[in-house]
Design a protein around this motif. Structure first.
Motif, PDB file in Angstrom:
ATOM      1  N   ASP A  96      47.302  58.121  61.055  1.00 45.55           N
ATOM      2  CA  ASP A  96      48.403  58.728  61.799  1.00 45.55           C
ATOM      3  C   ASP A  96      49.458  57.639  62.035  1.00 45.55           C
ATOM      4  O   ASP A  96      49.258  56.732  62.841  1.00 45.55           O
ATOM      5  N   HIS A  97      50.571  57.711  61.313  1.00 45.31           N
ATOM      6  CA  HIS A  97      51.571  56.640  61.335  1.00 45.31           C
ATOM      7  C   HIS A  97      52.088  56.362  62.747  1.00 45.31           C
ATOM      8  O   HIS A  97      52.179  55.196  63.160  1.00 45.31           O
ATOM      9  N   LYS A  98      52.423  57.399  63.478  1.00 49.66           N
ATOM     10  CA  LYS A  98      52.986  57.215  64.817  1.00 49.66           C
ATOM     11  C   LYS A  98      51.957  56.600  65.762  1.00 49.66           C
ATOM     12  O   LYS A  98      52.249  55.628  66.474  1.00 49.66           O
ATOM     13  N   LEU A 138      47.244  46.510  59.747  1.00 48.22           N
ATOM     14  CA  LEU A 138      47.151  47.968  59.729  1.00 48.22           C
ATOM     15  C   LEU A 138      46.742  48.480  58.358  1.00 48.22           C
ATOM     16  O   LEU A 138      47.323  48.118  57.335  1.00 48.22           O
ATOM     17  N   ALA A 139      45.720  49.348  58.342  1.00 49.72           N
ATOM     18  CA  ALA A 139      45.287  50.042  57.127  1.00 49.72           C
ATOM     19  C   ALA A 139      45.323  51.536  57.413  1.00 49.72           C
ATOM     20  O   ALA A 139      44.964  51.971  58.509  1.00 49.72           O
ATOM     21  N   GLN A 140      45.748  52.316  56.413  1.00 53.74           N
ATOM     22  CA  GLN A 140      45.882  53.756  56.641  1.00 53.74           C
ATOM     23  C   GLN A 140      44.976  54.580  55.736  1.00 53.74           C
ATOM     24  O   GLN A 140      45.144  55.791  55.613  1.00 53.74           O
ATOM     25  N   SER A 141      43.993  53.914  55.122  1.00 54.78           N
ATOM     26  CA  SER A 141      42.994  54.611  54.316  1.00 54.78           C
ATOM     27  C   SER A 141      41.752  53.731  54.239  1.00 54.78           C
ATOM     28  O   SER A 141      41.799  52.536  54.550  1.00 54.78           O
ATOM     29  N   GLU A 163      39.134  48.479  53.085  1.00 51.49           N
ATOM     30  CA  GLU A 163      38.226  47.660  52.283  1.00 51.49           C
ATOM     31  C   GLU A 163      38.945  46.405  51.781  1.00 51.49           C
ATOM     32  O   GLU A 163      38.390  45.309  51.777  1.00 51.49           O
ATOM     33  N   ALA A 164      40.183  46.584  51.358  1.00 54.61           N
ATOM     34  CA  ALA A 164      40.942  45.465  50.802  1.00 54.61           C
ATOM     35  C   ALA A 164      41.342  44.460  51.879  1.00 54.61           C
ATOM     36  O   ALA A 164      41.486  43.264  51.598  1.00 54.61           O
ATOM     37  N   ARG A 165      41.520  44.930  53.101  1.00 51.93           N
ATOM     38  CA  ARG A 165      42.029  44.070  54.168  1.00 51.93           C
ATOM     39  C   ARG A 165      40.941  43.429  55.024  1.00 51.93           C
ATOM     40  O   ARG A 165      41.200  42.455  55.727  1.00 51.93           O
ATOM     41  N   LEU A 186      39.825  59.853  57.906  1.00 49.86           N
ATOM     42  CA  LEU A 186      40.747  59.158  57.018  1.00 49.86           C
ATOM     43  C   LEU A 186      40.968  60.004  55.774  1.00 49.86           C
ATOM     44  O   LEU A 186      40.131  60.846  55.433  1.00 49.86           O
ATOM     45  N   PRO A 187      42.078  59.828  55.078  1.00 47.78           N
ATOM     46  CA  PRO A 187      42.406  60.721  53.961  1.00 47.78           C
ATOM     47  C   PRO A 187      41.463  60.631  52.769  1.00 47.78           C
ATOM     48  O   PRO A 187      41.273  61.612  52.047  1.00 47.78           O
ATOM     49  N   ASP A 188      40.854  59.469  52.544  1.00 52.27           N
ATOM     50  CA  ASP A 188      40.030  59.303  51.350  1.00 52.27           C
ATOM     51  C   ASP A 188      38.532  59.188  51.616  1.00 52.27           C
ATOM     52  O   ASP A 188      37.724  59.339  50.716  1.00 52.27           O
ATOM     53  N   LYS A 189      38.161  58.932  52.870  1.00 56.79           N
ATOM     54  CA  LYS A 189      36.741  58.802  53.201  1.00 56.79           C
ATOM     55  C   LYS A 189      36.588  58.833  54.715  1.00 56.79           C
ATOM     56  O   LYS A 189      37.405  58.245  55.429  1.00 56.79           O
ATOM     57  N   GLU A 190      35.554  59.464  55.215  1.00 57.66           N
ATOM     58  CA  GLU A 190      35.344  59.475  56.661  1.00 57.66           C
ATOM     59  C   GLU A 190      35.043  58.065  57.162  1.00 57.66           C
ATOM     60  O   GLU A 190      34.320  57.295  56.517  1.00 57.66           O
ATOM     61  N   GLY A 191      35.616  57.741  58.318  1.00 61.03           N
ATOM     62  CA  GLY A 191      35.392  56.431  58.897  1.00 61.03           C
ATOM     63  C   GLY A 191      33.924  56.154  59.158  1.00 61.03           C
ATOM     64  O   GLY A 191      33.459  55.013  59.002  1.00 61.03           O
TER      65      GLY A 191
END
Length: 226
Positions: free
Chosen positions: A9-11, A29-32, A37-39, A53-58
């Motif tokens: 959620d960007h806001k 900040l990571a949004q997926s 994983e990368a950060r 999350l859009p690609d996998k559940e947290g």
């Protein structure tokens, strides 16, 4: 302290990141899940992880991290407030669980509590003149090269490092490392110190471990080469 905030959620992410930054934290900040994983790295002190999350559940990401041996504290955020969901999140490996909507001050208190707990569980590295000791794993390096120490050698070196620049008496070593009277293990100290010197001060390196005649031993606290 670096915090990895995983929130799509960007806001909400911007507001939360700004609040944490105002409290002195560095926020990545990571949004997926893929971005998280990368950060995620050694510099990360804590993860704030959204359940959805859009690609996998947290919760799935949390489980995968724990299975890989990732020990970074994780605070799970979710709108799910059922007891079963909270239990599932904690059983997956999250260290704490906060339901939305939440008051920022409560999140901040939980973040600080998790960081204090992690610091107690994983004490900071000890570093003196090219030597780095990890009190949690007992790993030791000099100039980046790993040293293979026995448990007794590590205990001696840690005591010297914690008193760097000062003299550690033979009696202190006897009590701290062997939990015995000096008379019983006096010769053992010399044997272990000889072996420790051979590993810590290899041929060609600046000698760090010093003998102070009549008093004990000292670890040089000044700069040294690798």
């Amino acid at each position: 302290m670096n915090i990895l905030l995983v929130e799509d959620d960007h806001k909400a992410a911007r507001l939360l990141a700004r609040g944490l930054q105002e409290e002195g934290f560095a926020v990545d900040l990571a949004q997926s899940a893929a971005d998280a994983e990368a950060r995620l790295g050694p510099a990360c002190g804590l993860v704030i992880l959204d359940w959805l999350l859009p690609d996998k559940e947290g919760i799935r990401l949390c489980r995968e991290w724990r299975e890989r041996g990732v020990l970074t504290p994780i605070l799970m955020l979710t709108a799910r407030d059922a007891v079963a969901d909270r239990i599932a999140g904690l059983n997956t490996g999250a260290d704490d669980y906060l339901t939305k909507p939440f008051v920022f001050d409560e999140l901040l208190a939980r973040v600080r509590a998790l960081l204090r707990r992690a610091e107690r569980a994983h004490p900071p590295l000890l570093q003196v003149a090219g030597l780095v000791l990890d009190p949690h794993t007992h790993a030791v390096t000099r100039g980046g090269a790993a040293l293979d120490l026995t448990p007794k050698e590590y205990a001696i070196l840690e005591l010297l490092v914690r008193h760097a620049g000062g003299v550690v008496s033979r009696q202190q070593l006897a009590e701290h490392v062997w939990h015995a009277d000096l008379i019983a293990i006096d010769n053992l100290i010399d044997v272990h110190m000889k072996n420790l010197r051979r590993k810590v001060d290899p041929l060609g390196a600046v000698a760090l471990v010093e003998t102070v005649r009549g008093r004990g031993f000292r670890l040089a606290a000044g700069d040294a080469d690798a």
